[in-house]
Design an enzyme around this catalytic site. Sequence first.
Site, PDB file in Angstrom:
ATOM      1  N   LYS A  52      61.105  58.054  46.314  1.00 59.05           N
ATOM      2  CA  LYS A  52      61.268  56.760  46.994  1.00 59.05           C
ATOM      3  C   LYS A  52      62.292  56.902  48.118  1.00 59.05           C
ATOM      4  CE  LYS A  52      59.841  54.245  42.879  1.00 59.05           C
ATOM      5  NZ  LYS A  52      60.141  53.384  41.732  1.00 59.05           N
ATOM      6  N   GLN A  96      65.297  51.524  38.515  1.00 55.69           N
ATOM      7  CA  GLN A  96      64.225  52.326  37.938  1.00 55.69           C
ATOM      8  C   GLN A  96      64.160  52.131  36.421  1.00 55.69           C
ATOM      9  OE1 GLN A  96      62.064  53.913  39.853  1.00 55.69           O
ATOM     10  NE2 GLN A  96      60.885  54.773  38.180  1.00 55.69           N
ATOM     11  N   ASP A 119      60.059  45.311  43.691  1.00 55.03           N
ATOM     12  CA  ASP A 119      59.208  45.807  42.604  1.00 55.03           C
ATOM     13  C   ASP A 119      58.212  44.730  42.147  1.00 55.03           C
ATOM     14  OD1 ASP A 119      59.462  48.452  41.737  1.00 55.03           O
ATOM     15  OD2 ASP A 119      61.375  48.062  40.746  1.00 55.03           O
TER      16      ASP A 119
HETATM   17  N1  GUN Z   1      59.144  52.807  36.217  1.00 55.73           N
HETATM   18  C1  GUN Z   1      57.829  53.102  36.279  1.00 55.73           C
HETATM   19  N2  GUN Z   1      57.255  52.486  37.333  1.00 55.73           N
HETATM   20  C2  GUN Z   1      58.234  51.782  37.939  1.00 55.73           C
HETATM   21  C3  GUN Z   1      58.249  50.948  39.086  1.00 55.73           C
HETATM   22  O1  GUN Z   1      57.251  50.710  39.757  1.00 55.73           O
HETATM   23  N3  GUN Z   1      59.464  50.413  39.400  1.00 55.73           N
HETATM   24  C4  GUN Z   1      60.578  50.632  38.656  1.00 55.73           C
HETATM   25  N4  GUN Z   1      61.698  50.039  39.042  1.00 55.73           N
HETATM   26  N5  GUN Z   1      60.580  51.398  37.579  1.00 55.73           N
HETATM   27  C5  GUN Z   1      59.415  51.974  37.238  1.00 55.73           C
END
Ligand code: GUN
Length: 293
Positions: A52, A96, A119
């Site tokens: 990211k 995350q 998100d």
């Molecule tokens: N863990 C797995 N997928 C995601 C996501 O799309 N965003 C976040 N913040 N954590 C995750």
Amino acid sequence: MILLDGKLVAQSVKDDLKNRVNDLKLKGQKLPHLAAILVGNNGASETYVASKVKTCEEIGYKSTLIRFEATINEETLLEKIRELNEDPDVDGILVQLPLPKQISEEKVIDTISAEKDVDGFHPVSIGRLVQGLPSFVPATPYGILLLLEYYKIETKGKHAVVIGRSNIVGRPISILLSQNTPTGNCTVTVCHSHTKNIKEICLQGDIIVAALGRPEFLSGEMVREGAIVIDVGITRVEDKTKKSGFKIKGDVKFDEVAPKSSYITPVPGGVGAMTIAALMKNTLQACLNKISK
Ligand code: GUN
């Protein structure tokens, strides 16, 4: 059978975002800024967050990575989120997941300001999505819609079978596919662990979204000729022949299902490849929302 190439579509989304960032630069406007919080050192989370941050750099966004030890207490994390909520330079905040046991994911998500919830996990974002209002769409369902749109796949009137009802994928994609939008207007059936006759239901699907997190669950005998198959699975399974020690498996038995499908996403290189591009679209949107306020 046509492969839905997530890498190709993600690149086209990122190229478009790069151009839009350049336009912002030319106008002397603020550039999008994503703040990512990583707690602990779960291998998959490390990889995702690094990706990211790298994508932000590629596109020209600002990014901030904040790391905490796995032993951090909940209040320290919530305090950091409040600080980022108040920071006028930060447009998007993501924490995350998963988080260590002592921290409530629900409280963490609730604490993120809805305006910065790139998100799309906040109850306000989900509520707006359900009502068909502009909102941040969670990255995986958004990635699926972007794939359908890119390949001009007609969804109107089709029967979509969604396997899985998670807050992050199954539930939102089932709602999005049923809405009155260009990538919606499906009749949707949601299957889950208590569904009876899952094979018969899948056989009625014009579109099948496999999002249950069980490697190779969807077999050839569960899919009708010509179905559009979207594989959301990304389970790590041990593979000693790989340098990493694992390989990624989808929820679909690709070798059996692909020959029967009209379109299918590969794993890897399908939906997974789209998610970061979708997150980046949300981050730009968060930044633009602020500019237009
Ligand atoms: N863990 C797995 N997928 C995601 C996501 O799309 N965003 C976040 N913040 N954590 C995750």
